[in-house]
Enzyme design. Structure first.
Site, PDB file in Angstrom:
ATOM      1  N   HIS A  58      25.506  24.431  24.411  1.00  0.00           N
ATOM      2  CA  HIS A  58      25.382  23.141  23.735  1.00  0.00           C
ATOM      3  C   HIS A  58      26.040  22.018  24.540  1.00  0.00           C
ATOM      4  O   HIS A  58      27.241  21.773  24.415  1.00  0.00           O
ATOM      5  CB  HIS A  58      26.046  23.259  22.352  1.00  0.00           C
ATOM      6  CG  HIS A  58      25.807  22.106  21.448  1.00  0.00           C
ATOM      7  ND1 HIS A  58      25.874  22.221  20.072  1.00  0.00           N
ATOM      8  CD2 HIS A  58      25.507  20.820  21.686  1.00  0.00           C
ATOM      9  CE1 HIS A  58      25.633  21.045  19.522  1.00  0.00           C
ATOM     10  NE2 HIS A  58      25.411  20.169  20.488  1.00  0.00           N
ATOM     11  N   HIS A  60      25.225  17.802  26.182  1.00  0.00           N
ATOM     12  CA  HIS A  60      24.374  16.600  26.197  1.00  0.00           C
ATOM     13  C   HIS A  60      24.588  15.920  27.545  1.00  0.00           C
ATOM     14  O   HIS A  60      25.575  15.207  27.719  1.00  0.00           O
ATOM     15  CB  HIS A  60      24.788  15.640  25.082  1.00  0.00           C
ATOM     16  CG  HIS A  60      24.642  16.192  23.690  1.00  0.00           C
ATOM     17  ND1 HIS A  60      23.518  15.994  22.926  1.00  0.00           N
ATOM     18  CD2 HIS A  60      25.483  16.927  22.920  1.00  0.00           C
ATOM     19  CE1 HIS A  60      23.667  16.577  21.736  1.00  0.00           C
ATOM     20  NE2 HIS A  60      24.852  17.153  21.710  1.00  0.00           N
ATOM     21  N   ASP A 288      29.639  21.325  22.843  1.00  0.00           N
ATOM     22  CA  ASP A 288      29.038  20.082  22.353  1.00  0.00           C
ATOM     23  C   ASP A 288      29.504  18.898  23.203  1.00  0.00           C
ATOM     24  O   ASP A 288      29.833  17.827  22.691  1.00  0.00           O
ATOM     25  CB  ASP A 288      29.332  19.833  20.870  1.00  0.00           C
ATOM     26  CG  ASP A 288      28.404  18.765  20.271  1.00  0.00           C
ATOM     27  OD1 ASP A 288      27.469  18.331  20.969  1.00  0.00           O
ATOM     28  OD2 ASP A 288      28.641  18.352  19.128  1.00  0.00           O
TER      29      ASP A 288
HETATM   30  O1  DOR Z   1      29.092  13.417  17.962  1.00  0.00           O
HETATM   31  C1  DOR Z   1      27.993  13.780  18.355  1.00  0.00           C
HETATM   32  N1  DOR Z   1      27.492  13.334  19.510  1.00  0.00           N
HETATM   33  N2  DOR Z   1      27.293  14.618  17.610  1.00  0.00           N
HETATM   34  C2  DOR Z   1      26.016  14.912  17.901  1.00  0.00           C
HETATM   35  O2  DOR Z   1      25.412  15.692  17.192  1.00  0.00           O
HETATM   36  C3  DOR Z   1      25.335  14.289  19.050  1.00  0.00           C
HETATM   37  C4  DOR Z   1      26.321  13.901  20.064  1.00  0.00           C
HETATM   38  C5  DOR Z   1      25.755  12.981  21.115  1.00  0.00           C
HETATM   39  O3  DOR Z   1      24.676  13.276  21.634  1.00  0.00           O
HETATM   40  O4  DOR Z   1      26.402  11.992  21.423  1.00  0.00           O
HETATM   41 ZN    ZN Z   2      25.552  18.190  20.091  1.00  0.00          ZN
HETATM   42 ZN    ZN Z   3      25.271  18.026  16.649  1.00  0.00          ZN
END
Ligand code: DOR
Ligand code: ZN
Ligand code: ZN
Length: 421
Positions: A58, A60, A288
């Site tokens: 996970h 980004h 994340d």
């Molecule tokens: O805090 C978050 N940021 N939660 C998410 O689900 C997406 C993520 C983001 O892409 O910035």
């Molecule tokens: Zn995420």
């Molecule tokens: Zn998320």
């Protein structure tokens, strides 16, 4: 035998540490024995322990569309310094990955620019053609709560047929499980307001609504509380946890740097989550990693974007916990390598014949404090400055040495683990 590389030392093999010689051919592990002869190149790691490379299910990486926050070269450079040899990237890039053409464009764009292997998620959308995309992705991402990007889908009548198509295609759905209908929209001045607006019940309710998919391939991302973890487990779903939801305190860390979805929870909720983690009730770590620049984060709280970086720090902090006997090494490997790789159908995450030769070597005596200035994400900030961590000495991706002596010495050799060929 014609090994390209033989890696020798104490290794985590078959659930325990034993001296092993690991033979690599064409990027794959082709033999694991007490002793192997031959090999074009041999590496000895007398002081270290050889672990299967870590898989972060996970991240980004913001590529394309928000590359001032991160891009594939910088994100995978951060990953590999943290012992991660494969990342699964979320589809809320710009444009979002919602169909085969945006997926193929993103694949063409990141090809040849990664320092680790990777997979690219597609988004769950009402019309998404799961059959066509399935062989080319690790899985599909469902956002039931609004956050960065515009791919919210929170209507059960639309979710059900989309998910059924994905399950039929044999793929897993990773869910951002916050019920958007239960998120309050009032103005926020700090993390406590953010927490008030996004209650635990919104997470638990999203999970209840997913109970009709009991036994299907569902993965619940970034669990923040024990009730969600218990419910997910009952439903046969896999679960992810971040270190920020385990450890960061929104009463102390109140600014937008710590604004994240779902939000940081209060001490009682974190204690419940921690107990579930220690008891082995959570399937995997998922950082994340959601980088935003310091200037994005220095807007007023209400308009600042949500997300905390973590791809480079998660595993080193976990190894620090192993060192202090907080969790056993076997749990770190199962949550960081074996389970994420197996859940997303990759021949990775184990030191075993036939698996990809992804290895991370740690010297458990080499404990350091995290220096935020030395991290590689474009985010340029991290909540973990000063935290105790063990960074990898050597990192190998499919037989290619990417990190040696804690320094990058590799190349952009990362490949798409779901190239479909
Ligand atoms: O805090 C978050 N940021 N939660 C998410 O689900 C997406 C993520 C983001 O892409 O910035
Ligand atoms: Zn995420
Ligand atoms: Zn998320």
């Amino acid at each position: 035998m014609g090994f390209d590389l033989v890696v020798c030392g104490r290794a985590f093999v078959g659930g325990r540490i034993k001296y092993s010689e690991i033979g690599v051919e064409d990027g794959r592990i082709s033999a694991v024995r007490g002793s192997l002869s031959g090999g074009e190149r041999r590496i000895d790691v007398p002081g270290g322990v050889i672990l299967p490379g870590f898989v972060d299910p996970h991240v980004h990486f913001r590529d394309p569309g928000m590359t001032e926050k991160e891009d594939f070269p910088s994100g995978t450079m951060a990953a590999v310094h943290g012992g991660v040899t494969c990342v699964l990237d979320m589809p809320n890039t710009v444009p979002p990955v919602t169909d085969i053409s945006t997926l193929m464009e993103k694949k063409a764009r990141v090809k040849g620019r990664a320092h680790t292997d990777y997979g690219l998620f597609a988004a769950v959308t009402p019309g998404c053609n799961a059959g066509t995309m399935a062989p080319l992705v690790p899985g599909f991402k469902l956002f039931m709560g609004s956050t960065t990007g515009r791919i919210l889908l929170n209507d059960d009548a639309e979710i059900a047929p989309a998910l059924q198509g994905i399950f039929r295609a044999g793929k897993r759905v990773s869910v951002h499980a916050e019920d958007d209908g239960m998120i309050l929209k009032g103005r926020e001045d700090d993390c406590r307001c953010h927490l008030r607006n996004r209650p635990v019940e919104a997470e638990v309710n999203a999970l209840r609504r997913l109970s009709r998919f009991k036994g299907m391939r569902v993965n619940i991302c970034h669990n923040t509380n024990a009730e969600s973890v218990a419910l997910a487990k009952e439903l046969g779903f896999t679960t992810e946890v971040t270190l920020h939801h385990l450890f960061l305190d929104p009463d102390r860390l109140t600014t937008a740097e710590y604004k994240v979805n779902p939000p940081l929870r209060n001490a009682a909720v974190r204690e419940g989550l921690y107990a579930a983690f220690i008891d082995g009730r959570i399937s995997m770590f998922g950082s994340d990693h959601a980088p935003h620049t310091l200037s994005d984060k220095s807007q007023d709280f209400d308009s600042a974007p949500s997300g905390i970086p973590g791809v480079e720090t998660t595993i080193p902090i976990v190894m620090g916990m192993v060192r202090r006997d907080v969790i056993p090494l076997a749990q770190a490997v199962s949550m960081g390598s074996e389970t994420p790789a197996a859940s997303f159908g990759m021949r990775k995450g184990r030191i075993e014949e036939g698996y990809d030769a992804d290895l991370s070597v740690f010297d458990m005596r080499a404990c350091t404090e995290i220096d935020v200035r030395r991290l590689h994400s474009k985010a340029g900030h991290s909540p973990y400055g000063g935290w105790e961590a063990v960074f990898p000495e050597t990192v190998i991706v499919r037989g290619e040495i990417q990190i040696d002596g804690r320094e990058f010495c590799g190349d952009r050799i990362g490949e798409d683990a779901y190239a479909g060929d």
